[in-house]
Design a protein around this motif. Structure first.
Motif, short mmCIF file in Angstrom:
data_model
loop_
_atom_site.label_atom_id
_atom_site.label_comp_id
_atom_site.label_asym_id
_atom_site.label_seq_id
_atom_site.Cartn_x
_atom_site.Cartn_y
_atom_site.Cartn_z
N GLU A 68 0.70 -1.29 -0.19
CA GLU A 68 0.11 0.00 0.09
C GLU A 68 0.99 1.12 0.08
N ALA A 69 1.76 1.21 0.91
CA ALA A 69 2.80 2.41 0.74
C ALA A 69 3.46 2.57 -0.64
N THR A 70 3.72 1.60 -1.33
CA THR A 70 4.39 1.61 -2.51
C THR A 70 3.27 2.10 -3.49
N ARG A 71 2.15 1.71 -3.56
CA ARG A 71 0.95 2.11 -4.28
C ARG A 71 0.96 3.54 -4.43
N LEU A 72 0.89 3.81 -3.01
CA LEU A 72 0.49 5.56 -2.87
C LEU A 72 1.45 6.23 -3.44
N ALA A 73 2.55 6.02 -3.44
CA ALA A 73 4.12 6.64 -3.76
C ALA A 73 3.79 6.61 -5.27
N TRP A 74 3.55 5.27 -5.73
CA TRP A 74 3.38 5.32 -7.33
C TRP A 74 2.22 5.91 -7.75
N ASP A 75 1.19 6.14 -7.15
CA ASP A 75 0.16 6.84 -7.76
C ASP A 75 0.23 8.60 -7.82
N ALA A 76 1.22 8.82 -6.87
CA ALA A 76 1.55 10.29 -6.95
C ALA A 76 2.35 10.60 -8.15
N LEU A 77 2.96 9.58 -8.87
CA LEU A 77 3.73 9.94 -9.91
C LEU A 77 3.05 10.17 -11.22
N PRO A 78 3.37 11.12 -12.14
CA PRO A 78 2.71 11.29 -13.40
C PRO A 78 3.23 9.91 -14.19
N LEU A 79 2.23 9.62 -15.19
CA LEU A 79 2.34 8.59 -16.04
C LEU A 79 3.65 8.28 -16.61
N ASP A 80 4.39 9.41 -17.35
CA ASP A 80 5.51 9.33 -17.86
C ASP A 80 6.75 8.87 -16.88
N ARG A 81 6.57 9.47 -15.67
CA ARG A 81 7.62 9.07 -14.73
C ARG A 81 7.33 7.51 -14.45
N ARG A 82 6.09 7.06 -14.38
CA ARG A 82 5.84 5.61 -13.92
C ARG A 82 6.53 4.64 -14.95
N ILE A 83 6.36 5.08 -16.21
CA ILE A 83 6.86 4.26 -17.34
C ILE A 83 8.36 4.27 -17.23
N ALA A 84 9.01 5.44 -16.92
CA ALA A 84 10.28 5.58 -16.87
C ALA A 84 10.72 4.57 -15.81
N VAL A 85 10.21 4.68 -14.51
CA VAL A 85 10.69 3.47 -13.55
C VAL A 85 10.67 2.21 -14.20
N GLN A 86 9.36 1.71 -14.67
CA GLN A 86 9.56 0.40 -15.13
C GLN A 86 10.33 -0.05 -16.07
N ASP A 87 10.81 1.04 -17.01
CA ASP A 87 11.84 1.03 -18.13
C ASP A 87 13.20 0.75 -17.46
N ALA A 88 13.56 1.49 -16.31
CA ALA A 88 14.63 1.25 -15.42
C ALA A 88 14.67 0.09 -14.80
N LEU A 89 13.50 -0.56 -14.27
CA LEU A 89 13.50 -1.56 -13.70
C LEU A 89 13.90 -2.87 -14.64
N VAL A 90 13.75 -2.83 -15.88
CA VAL A 90 13.80 -3.58 -16.79
C VAL A 90 15.46 -3.84 -16.91
N TRP A 91 15.88 -2.90 -17.11
CA TRP A 91 17.52 -2.61 -17.19
C TRP A 91 18.28 -2.94 -15.86
N SER A 92 17.50 -3.01 -14.70
CA SER A 92 18.22 -3.47 -13.29
C SER A 92 17.84 -4.67 -13.19
N GLY A 93 17.10 -5.48 -14.27
CA GLY A 93 16.93 -7.08 -13.89
C GLY A 93 15.83 -7.29 -13.21
N ASP A 94 15.02 -6.35 -12.57
CA ASP A 94 14.00 -6.52 -11.88
C ASP A 94 12.36 -6.78 -12.25
#
Length: 501
Positions: A68-94
């Motif tokens: 829930e804490a992660t979701r709340l922090a995630w929901d506060a981000l704009p869509l482009d930031r969220r997608i950028a985080v997912q893209d970076a997590l691909v490269w981190s191997g997670d």
């Protein structure tokens, strides 16, 4: 998903694709790559066993405080930031899921794994420290692969290329090719004017000796095929638009490991088959990657990436399943798909359960105003290891999704996606084998898709519908045909079932 620039390995595959395209353009039968598809799979498949009734649904558990804490922090981000985080997590191997900005179990687990290694709490998602750490890892991994977004002039596509793993682009009959000197990585971009998407899918998904299709998913405007051969793993995506089909195939040597697998995921997640003019325009998830323009034969130096344009976040998706129209105003779906639903809609219309038969694993629903096709026909017998076709609703509007698979012990082996719960499974004569009684696991994605799995089937549809006084076509089955013919016959019967809880 591996590939080689070695002539002995790659030329037959390219000749197979060219032959398939030529046949499609001429309007004749399509041959599978490297020869005609065999009537039976090249590799023996297990004998089908009777489907077992669906298990009772597992009660939902309350999300953890960390989730829930992660979701709340995630929901506060704009869509482009969220997608950028997912893209970076691909490269981190997670992360191995879609770059769509939505939050679920896969995104949470990826964030938790990365932040856990950095000794950071879930509330730091999108904060300065976590953002900087993610950006540094992604930049390092992208630089190591030389990952660039290429505007490919030969195909009109926008594609991520690991320029340090492959050589310069060369021209092919259908587009462009990038390949490693040692033949362990190969990328093909294709532009196929006037080609029928479904026929191309049927051609490219066919098994052949030494090749196994691990999953294959067809939707109205695109398809994805993943396959394995000795020393070679492949991922192909084709998209229809503007009177032509565009796409790419990425082949790698599995021995190269996760460092290259994440490149494949990044290419799949950022691929733009029909980039909006004026180009090039960079998807939000690739803002850290340089952009280059590839003429037909070579790549040019990179130019700065265009800024991302934020988009509205997609609404949360309601539980979605599929159903089979068996008579006017009557639909059958999996009983587990409608358990504990406070409200039900079928094809956008209000519905109510008439019968929920836990023994058969099926539910009969009443839907006012729903027209009926002719009586449906059950399969004569479950095909022992033979090919199957699954039809399901891809969204609440009923957008059709077609998945190819085969009969297996305890059900059917299929790469079902969202909406596959209750999917209608048929043999190649068009006879209905059963309905899928388990929801696909949307929390486990590979390159944005749910991998192939064995799904139990509820097969006694005839018993349920005839007990309700509804007609069933008991005529002998016609000879086996193509999956395209099955889809054309059964598509009007497949509807979306949405459950409100």
């Amino acid at each position: 998903m591996t590939a080689e620039p070695v002539a002995a390995d790659t030329r037959p595959r390219r000749r197979g694709l060219r032959a398939a395209v030529a046949c499609l353009l001429l309007g004749v039968a399509v041959l599978a790559p490297l020869g005609e598809a065999a009537a039976q799979p090249a590799t023996p498949r297990p004998t089908a066993a009777p489907a077992r009734p669906a298990a009772a649904p597992v009660p939902a558990t309350a999300p953890s405080p960390a989730f829930e804490a992660t979701r709340l922090a995630w929901d506060a981000l704009p869509l482009d930031r969220r997608i950028a985080v997912q893209d970076a997590l691909v490269w981190s191997g997670d992360y191995t899921g879609s770059l769509d900005g939505t939050f679920g179990k896969m995104t949470f687990e990826a964030i938790a794994a990365f932040l856990g290694r950095r000794k950071l709490g879930p509330e730091t998602v999108g904060g300065e420290v976590a953002t900087k750490a993610l950006a540094e890892v992604a930049a390092q991994k992208k630089a190591a692969a030389g990952f660039q977004m290429i505007a490919d002039a030969a195909t009109g596509t926008f594609i991520g290329i690991p320029t340090r793993l492959v050589g310069a682009a060369t021209r092919t009959e259908t587009g462009s090719r990038w390949a490693a000197k040692d033949g362990r990585v190969e990328i093909l971009a294709h532009r196929l004017p006037g080609v029928d998407l479904a026929a191309l899918y049927d051609s490219l998904k066919a098994d052949r000796p030494g090749r196994k299709v691990s999953y294959a998913v067809l939707r109205p405007d695109w398809f994805v095929i993943a396959d394995d051969e000795p020393g070679r793993r492949g991922y192909t995506r084709m998209v229809r638009g503007d009177g032509e089909v565009r796409g790419f195939a990425f082949f790698v040597d599995p021995a190269l490991g996760p460092e290259v697998d994440r490149v494949v995921i990044a290419t799949a997640g950022t691929f733009l088959p029909f980039p909006p003019p004026p180009g090039p325009i960079v998807p939000p998830s690739t803002t850290a990657a340089p952009v280059a323009t590839a003429p037909a034969a070579s790549a040019t130096p990179a130019t700065p990436a265009a800024p991302a344009t934020p988009a509205a976040a997609p609404p949360a998706a309601a539980p979605l399943a599929s159903g089979l129209v068996v008579a006017a105003g009557k639909v059958v779906t999996a009983a587990s798909a409608v358990a504990d639903c406070k409200t039900l809609t079928v094809a956008g219309r209000p519905a109510k359960p008439l019968t929920i038969d836990a023994g058969r694993g099926l539910a009969l629903l009443a839907v006012d105003g729903l027209a009926a096709p002719k009586p449906w026909r059950p399969a004569a017998a479950a095909p022992a290891g033979g090919p199957l076709v699954a039809l399901s609703a891809g969204d609440a509007t009923g957008r059709l999704v077609v998945t190819s698979g085969y009969a297996a012990p305890l059900g059917a082996r299929l790469a079902l996606q969202r909406g596959g719960h209750g999917a209608v499974v048929a043999d190649l004569s068009g006879g209905i084998v059963g309905l899928v009684t388990r929801r696909p696991d949307e929390t486990r994605l590979v390159a944005g898709l749910i991998p192939e799995a064995t799904y139990p089937l509820a097969g006694d549809l005839a018993g349920l519908t005839e007990a309700a006084g509804l007609a069933v076509d008991r005529t002998p089955p016609p000879p086996a045909g193509s999956s395209g013919a099955v889809v054309a016959d059964l598509a009007p019967r497949v509807v979306a079932v949405a459950c409100g809880r």
